[in-house]
Design a protein around this motif. Structure first.
Motif, mmCIF file in Angstrom:
data_model
loop_
_atom_site.group_PDB
_atom_site.id
_atom_site.type_symbol
_atom_site.label_atom_id
_atom_site.label_comp_id
_atom_site.label_asym_id
_atom_site.label_seq_id
_atom_site.Cartn_x
_atom_site.Cartn_y
_atom_site.Cartn_z
ATOM 1 N N MET A 163 0.840 -1.175 0.000
ATOM 2 C CA MET A 163 0.000 0.000 0.000
ATOM 3 C C MET A 163 0.894 1.251 0.000
ATOM 4 S SD MET A 163 -2.910 0.998 2.766
ATOM 5 C CE MET A 163 -4.407 1.440 1.975
ATOM 6 N N ALA A 164 0.496 2.252 -0.790
ATOM 7 C CA ALA A 164 1.270 3.484 -0.891
ATOM 8 C C ALA A 164 1.186 4.280 0.413
ATOM 9 C CB ALA A 164 0.753 4.330 -2.043
ATOM 10 N N GLU A 165 2.279 4.931 0.749
ATOM 11 C CA GLU A 165 2.314 5.745 1.965
ATOM 12 C C GLU A 165 1.600 7.070 1.713
ATOM 13 O OE1 GLU A 165 5.621 7.731 4.852
ATOM 14 O OE2 GLU A 165 6.088 5.827 3.910
ATOM 15 N N LEU A 166 0.707 7.444 2.614
ATOM 16 C CA LEU A 166 -0.040 8.689 2.488
ATOM 17 C C LEU A 166 0.768 9.855 3.045
ATOM 18 C CD1 LEU A 166 -3.560 7.464 3.665
ATOM 19 C CD2 LEU A 166 -2.784 7.851 1.328
ATOM 20 N N PRO A 167 0.561 11.063 2.479
ATOM 21 C CA PRO A 167 1.256 12.230 3.029
ATOM 22 C C PRO A 167 0.707 12.561 4.413
ATOM 23 C CG PRO A 167 -0.239 12.875 1.265
ATOM 24 C CD PRO A 167 -0.261 11.383 1.333
ATOM 25 N N PRO A 168 1.511 13.228 5.238
ATOM 26 C CA PRO A 168 1.015 13.623 6.566
ATOM 27 C C PRO A 168 -0.138 14.620 6.416
ATOM 28 C CG PRO A 168 3.197 14.534 6.156
ATOM 29 C CD PRO A 168 2.871 13.644 5.002
ATOM 30 N N PRO A 169 -1.070 14.637 7.369
ATOM 31 C CA PRO A 169 -2.242 15.517 7.270
ATOM 32 C C PRO A 169 -1.897 16.990 7.078
ATOM 33 C CG PRO A 169 -2.518 13.967 9.063
ATOM 34 C CD PRO A 169 -1.112 13.797 8.553
ATOM 35 N N ASP A 170 -0.810 17.467 7.680
ATOM 36 C CA ASP A 170 -0.469 18.886 7.530
ATOM 37 C C ASP A 170 0.075 19.208 6.146
ATOM 38 O OD1 ASP A 170 1.922 17.535 7.992
ATOM 39 O OD2 ASP A 170 2.791 19.160 9.152
ATOM 40 N N GLU A 171 0.269 18.211 5.298
ATOM 41 C CA GLU A 171 0.718 18.417 3.924
ATOM 42 C C GLU A 171 -0.470 18.484 2.969
ATOM 43 O OE1 GLU A 171 3.126 18.747 0.459
ATOM 44 O OE2 GLU A 171 3.404 19.336 2.516
ATOM 45 N N LEU A 172 -1.683 18.237 3.453
ATOM 46 C CA LEU A 172 -2.881 18.259 2.623
ATOM 47 C C LEU A 172 -3.673 19.526 2.891
ATOM 48 C CD1 LEU A 172 -3.964 14.553 3.127
ATOM 49 C CD2 LEU A 172 -2.771 15.524 1.158
ATOM 50 N N VAL A 173 -4.171 20.163 1.824
ATOM 51 C CA VAL A 173 -4.934 21.406 1.968
ATOM 52 C C VAL A 173 -6.161 21.392 1.068
ATOM 53 C CG1 VAL A 173 -2.998 22.856 2.701
ATOM 54 C CG2 VAL A 173 -3.445 22.573 0.272
ATOM 55 N N GLY A 174 -7.230 22.003 1.578
ATOM 56 C CA GLY A 174 -8.439 22.222 0.803
ATOM 57 C C GLY A 174 -8.495 23.672 0.358
ATOM 58 N N ALA A 175 -9.615 24.058 -0.225
ATOM 59 C CA ALA A 175 -9.760 25.407 -0.778
ATOM 60 C C ALA A 175 -9.556 26.493 0.287
ATOM 61 C CB ALA A 175 -11.126 25.549 -1.430
ATOM 62 N N GLN A 176 -10.100 26.299 1.462
ATOM 63 C CA GLN A 176 -9.960 27.321 2.503
ATOM 64 C C GLN A 176 -8.504 27.496 2.912
ATOM 65 O OE1 GLN A 176 -12.589 26.824 5.806
ATOM 66 N NE2 GLN A 176 -11.814 28.601 6.889
ATOM 67 N N GLU A 177 -7.785 26.400 3.074
ATOM 68 C CA GLU A 177 -6.365 26.479 3.442
ATOM 69 C C GLU A 177 -5.539 27.094 2.313
ATOM 70 O OE1 GLU A 177 -8.322 23.388 5.857
ATOM 71 O OE2 GLU A 177 -8.153 23.583 3.698
ATOM 72 N N ILE A 178 -5.911 26.796 1.075
ATOM 73 C CA ILE A 178 -5.208 27.387 -0.070
ATOM 74 C C ILE A 178 -5.374 28.899 -0.047
ATOM 75 C CG2 ILE A 178 -5.194 27.589 -2.591
ATOM 76 C CD1 ILE A 178 -5.850 24.550 -2.649
ATOM 77 N N GLY A 179 -6.577 29.369 0.231
ATOM 78 C CA GLY A 179 -6.820 30.809 0.331
ATOM 79 C C GLY A 179 -5.953 31.450 1.393
ATOM 80 N N LYS A 180 -5.827 30.792 2.529
ATOM 81 C CA LYS A 180 -4.973 31.324 3.603
ATOM 82 C C LYS A 180 -3.511 31.320 3.189
ATOM 83 C CE LYS A 180 -7.996 30.220 7.461
ATOM 84 N NZ LYS A 180 -8.189 29.414 8.668
ATOM 85 N N LEU A 181 -3.070 30.235 2.549
ATOM 86 C CA LEU A 181 -1.678 30.167 2.096
ATOM 87 C C LEU A 181 -1.344 31.279 1.114
ATOM 88 C CD1 LEU A 181 -1.099 26.362 1.347
ATOM 89 C CD2 LEU A 181 0.125 27.739 3.023
ATOM 90 N N LEU A 182 -2.282 31.550 0.196
ATOM 91 C CA LEU A 182 -2.028 32.518 -0.868
ATOM 92 C C LEU A 182 -2.476 33.929 -0.504
ATOM 93 C CD1 LEU A 182 -3.111 30.371 -3.950
ATOM 94 C CD2 LEU A 182 -0.837 30.604 -2.929
ATOM 95 N N GLY A 183 -3.189 34.079 0.607
ATOM 96 C CA GLY A 183 -3.670 35.397 1.007
ATOM 97 C C GLY A 183 -4.744 35.924 0.077
ATOM 98 N N THR A 184 -5.638 35.030 -0.381
ATOM 99 C CA THR A 184 -6.671 35.431 -1.330
ATOM 100 C C THR A 184 -8.064 35.237 -0.732
ATOM 101 O OG1 THR A 184 -6.612 33.200 -2.307
ATOM 102 C CG2 THR A 184 -5.282 34.900 -3.374
ATOM 103 N N THR A 185 -9.023 35.941 -1.308
ATOM 104 C CA THR A 185 -10.416 35.777 -0.907
ATOM 105 C C THR A 185 -10.932 34.442 -1.444
ATOM 106 O OG1 THR A 185 -11.269 36.793 -2.920
ATOM 107 C CG2 THR A 185 -10.814 38.279 -1.049
ATOM 108 N N LYS A 186 -12.098 34.056 -0.959
ATOM 109 C CA LYS A 186 -12.705 32.801 -1.413
ATOM 110 C C LYS A 186 -12.934 32.821 -2.929
ATOM 111 C CE LYS A 186 -16.640 29.817 -0.364
ATOM 112 N NZ LYS A 186 -17.826 29.654 0.489
ATOM 113 N N GLY A 187 -13.441 33.939 -3.438
ATOM 114 C CA GLY A 187 -13.693 34.053 -4.877
ATOM 115 C C GLY A 187 -12.420 33.986 -5.697
ATOM 116 N N ARG A 188 -11.384 34.696 -5.251
ATOM 117 C CA ARG A 188 -10.121 34.692 -5.986
ATOM 118 C C ARG A 188 -9.464 33.319 -5.924
ATOM 119 N NH1 ARG A 188 -7.547 35.617 -10.330
ATOM 120 N NH2 ARG A 188 -5.336 36.067 -10.080
ATOM 121 N N THR A 189 -9.589 32.651 -4.788
ATOM 122 C CA THR A 189 -9.041 31.304 -4.663
ATOM 123 C C THR A 189 -9.686 30.380 -5.683
ATOM 124 O OG1 THR A 189 -8.618 31.645 -2.313
ATOM 125 C CG2 THR A 189 -8.682 29.365 -3.084
ATOM 126 N N LYS A 190 -11.006 30.464 -5.828
ATOM 127 C CA LYS A 190 -11.707 29.639 -6.817
ATOM 128 C C LYS A 190 -11.236 29.953 -8.231
ATOM 129 C CE LYS A 190 -15.903 28.572 -4.289
ATOM 130 N NZ LYS A 190 -17.372 28.566 -4.324
#
Length: 75
Positions: free
Chosen positions: A1-28
């Motif tokens: 079985m393949a090794e999964l990345p650690p949870p702190d290495e996975l991001v959803g749309a909200q975390e991406i917005g925080k990482l990039l400093g963008t609004t929800k609309g701009r993130t989309k």
């Protein structure tokens, strides 16, 4: 079985917005670009990306933002 990345290495749309400093609309908007990385996995709640892939994409495709100054923080 393949090794999964650690949870702190996975991001959803909200975390991406925080990482990039963008609004929800701009993130989309950014996530819809052909150059944006494909999700690591798609779940019923949406895509999940590797944080490292998003940061690598941002390093190539986004202009650096000026660093905040003391005056900016006091305003």
């Amino acid at each position: 079985m393949a090794e999964l990345p650690p949870p702190d290495e996975l991001v959803g749309a909200q975390e991406i917005g925080k990482l990039l400093g963008t609004t929800k609309g701009r993130t989309k908007q950014l996530m819809a670009l052909r150059t944006f990385p494909e999700p690591y996995v798609r779940l019923a709640g949406g895509g999940v990306w590797l944080k490292s892939a998003v940061l690598a994409w941002a390093a190539v495709h986004r202009r650096p933002r000026p660093a905040a100054t003391d005056e900016d923080e006091q305003a």
